[in-house]
Enzyme design. Structure first.
Site, mmCIF file in Angstrom:
data_model
loop_
_atom_site.group_PDB
_atom_site.id
_atom_site.type_symbol
_atom_site.label_atom_id
_atom_site.label_comp_id
_atom_site.label_asym_id
_atom_site.label_seq_id
_atom_site.Cartn_x
_atom_site.Cartn_y
_atom_site.Cartn_z
ATOM 1 N N GLU A 124 0.813 -1.210 0.000
ATOM 2 C CA GLU A 124 0.000 0.000 0.000
ATOM 3 C C GLU A 124 0.851 1.266 0.000
ATOM 4 O OE1 GLU A 124 -3.952 -1.642 2.382
ATOM 5 O OE2 GLU A 124 -2.394 -0.683 3.542
ATOM 6 N N CYS A 137 3.385 8.672 1.449
ATOM 7 C CA CYS A 137 3.904 7.676 2.386
ATOM 8 C C CYS A 137 4.182 6.397 1.589
ATOM 9 C CB CYS A 137 2.857 7.435 3.471
ATOM 10 S SG CYS A 137 3.399 6.351 4.787
ATOM 11 N N CYS A 144 5.835 -6.706 7.153
ATOM 12 C CA CYS A 144 6.854 -6.183 8.062
ATOM 13 C C CYS A 144 7.189 -7.279 9.053
ATOM 14 C CB CYS A 144 6.350 -4.942 8.803
ATOM 15 S SG CYS A 144 7.646 -4.075 9.733
ATOM 16 N N CYS A 148 5.972 -4.445 16.062
ATOM 17 C CA CYS A 148 5.651 -3.383 17.014
ATOM 18 C C CYS A 148 4.189 -3.550 17.413
ATOM 19 C CB CYS A 148 5.898 -2.009 16.381
ATOM 20 S SG CYS A 148 7.626 -1.741 15.934
ATOM 21 N N CYS A 151 1.135 -1.502 16.121
ATOM 22 C CA CYS A 151 1.063 -1.280 14.677
ATOM 23 C C CYS A 151 0.382 -2.443 13.983
ATOM 24 C CB CYS A 151 2.486 -1.095 14.133
ATOM 25 S SG CYS A 151 2.558 -0.825 12.352
ATOM 26 N N CYS A 375 -1.414 6.451 10.571
ATOM 27 C CA CYS A 375 -0.162 5.872 11.061
ATOM 28 C C CYS A 375 -0.420 4.576 11.825
ATOM 29 C CB CYS A 375 0.537 6.879 11.974
ATOM 30 S SG CYS A 375 2.098 6.288 12.627
#
Length: 402
Positions: A124, A137, A144, A148, A151, A375
């Site tokens: 994305e 962005c 990933c 975290c 996230c 975010c």
């Protein structure tokens, strides 16, 4: 309490976060995609295809200009190349773009694209328009590995690194969508790039570096390095190289001021601790009051948002004499998230303490929440729709384009 020795501690994530480079999957039609190639490689592939040295050098210069300055995706528009050579080029090469599976627009104007690579991997990108700037962005990996805990992207498996072409292709596609060709330094909507999309950029260093060199090239996309920010969760060994070889602004996902809390919410902290990270920031080339390092700090209720933690954050940044700005980010919830958002009053108080310490600490206004573009929310929509449905959407889009 027994603690595991650091030397044998497993690296966080589903798999080793530095994936073994994979051989690029050739296109089904056998053509080479020219997007992402530096000038010398572009010249070389033209020579390898049969052009003599002089012709290859000239054609590479012409094609480079058409691709990166004018946004061409078809050789037939290249008016300074003989028409007779257009079919020869088109048989051997392609000027690609990521496939758009889905494009969404938020009520606040934020745009999010679900993109698909030639080997059917989804990722994305997000464009955030403001009154005086427009920020793209950009993703660096499919998925990933850092886990975290606040996230949503971190709940995905890491599939692979994106190539330099797939990274710069996101910028090209955004320029297409915004109608911003030919490339020009003034008056454009896309003014800033942040490597804050899916993935950890410093675990895909070579491709990120090579893509950003294309973006910063004065004869191409011509975006100043001062308008590009690379965000890392703290891959300390790569930070000096990023400063030396890329030289863009640095943002660091800090999110906590104690080992206990940061170990929990940013597991990479168990490998590279806060002190080691802050020292790497202090050593980052080019950091000064005009180019401050941005520290990202997501506000989690009753986890990292106390007055004491705000005072400790000020103390740490001053101890390392860091030219710093702190971005306070209200937590963007997602289904199953283990945290809550700090209250507005708590965020304001936290911000005030940092400001009183002489450090800028603006509160970031969440953007694109209604389309999961804020975010920490990027988690490819491919995981929310069935493959059949996504394929149907892609076919409908292709049919609409004729």
């Amino acid at each position: 309490m027994l603690t595991e020795p650091a030397a044998i501690m497993p690296i966080p994530g589903h798999i080793d976060p530095v994936p073994v480079p994979r051989v690029a999957v050739p296109r089904a039609d056998g053509r080479l995609d020219l997007i992402g190639m530096p000038r010398e490689q572009l010249r070389q592939v033209l020579a390898d295809a049969g052009l003599d040295a002089k012709a290859a050098k000239l054609r590479a210069k012409q094609i480079w200009h058409w691709i990166y300055n004018r946004g061409a995706t078809d050789f037939s528009v290249m008016t300074d190349i003989a028409k007779a050579q257009h079919p020869w080029l088109a048989e051997r090469f392609v000027i690609g773009r990521p496939q758009v599976v889905e494009a969404q627009v938020s009520s606040d104007g934020t745009r999010k694209w679900l993109l698909r690579s030639d080997d059917a991997q989804d990722y994305e990108m997000v464009f955030i328009p403001d009154a005086d700037r427009g920020t793209l962005c950009v993703s660096s990996q499919v998925g990933c590995t850092l886990n975290c805990r606040f996230c949503h992207t971190g709940t995905m498996r890491l599939v692979r690194n994106l190539t330099a072409g797939e990274i710069v292709g996101q910028v090209m596609l955004a320029r297409d969508a915004l109608g911003e060709w030919p490339s020009q330094p003034e008056g454009r909507m896309l003014t800033n790039i942040v490597m804050m999309g899916m993935g950890e950029p410093l675990y895909n260093f070579d491709a990120v570096r090579d893509a950003l060199k294309l973006v910063m090239d004065g004869d191409g996309l011509a975006l100043s390095k001062r308008r590009i920010t690379l965000s890392t969760s703290g891959v300390v060994p790569m930070m000096a190289r990023a400063g030396a070889e890329i030289g863009v602004n640095l943002a660091v996902s800090l999110h906590a001021v104690t080992k206990e809390v940061r170990d929990e919410i940013v597991p990479l902290n168990r490998k590279y601790g806060i002190e080691e990270l802050l020292q790497a920031c202090a050593d980052y080339p080019g950091a000064n009051n005009a180019r401050r390092i941005t520290f990202e700090y997501v506000m989690l209720k009753d986890k990292n948002d106390s007055d004491a933690e705000a005072y400790e954050l000020v103390r740490l940044l001053k101890q390392y004499k860091l030219p710093a700005k702190v971005n306070l980010i209200p937590f963007n919830p997602w289904p199953g998230a283990p945290y809550d958002t700090s209250t507005p009053d708590r965020v304001r108080r936290f911000s005030d303490i940092i400001f009183e310490g002489g450090i800028s600490a603006p509160v970031r206004t969440p953007r694109g929440r209604d389309i999961d573009a804020a975010c920490g929310q990027l988690k490819t929509a491919a995981e929310k729709k069935s493959r059949a449905e996504l394929d149907r959407l892609a076919e409908e889009k292709q049919a609409a384009l004729g």
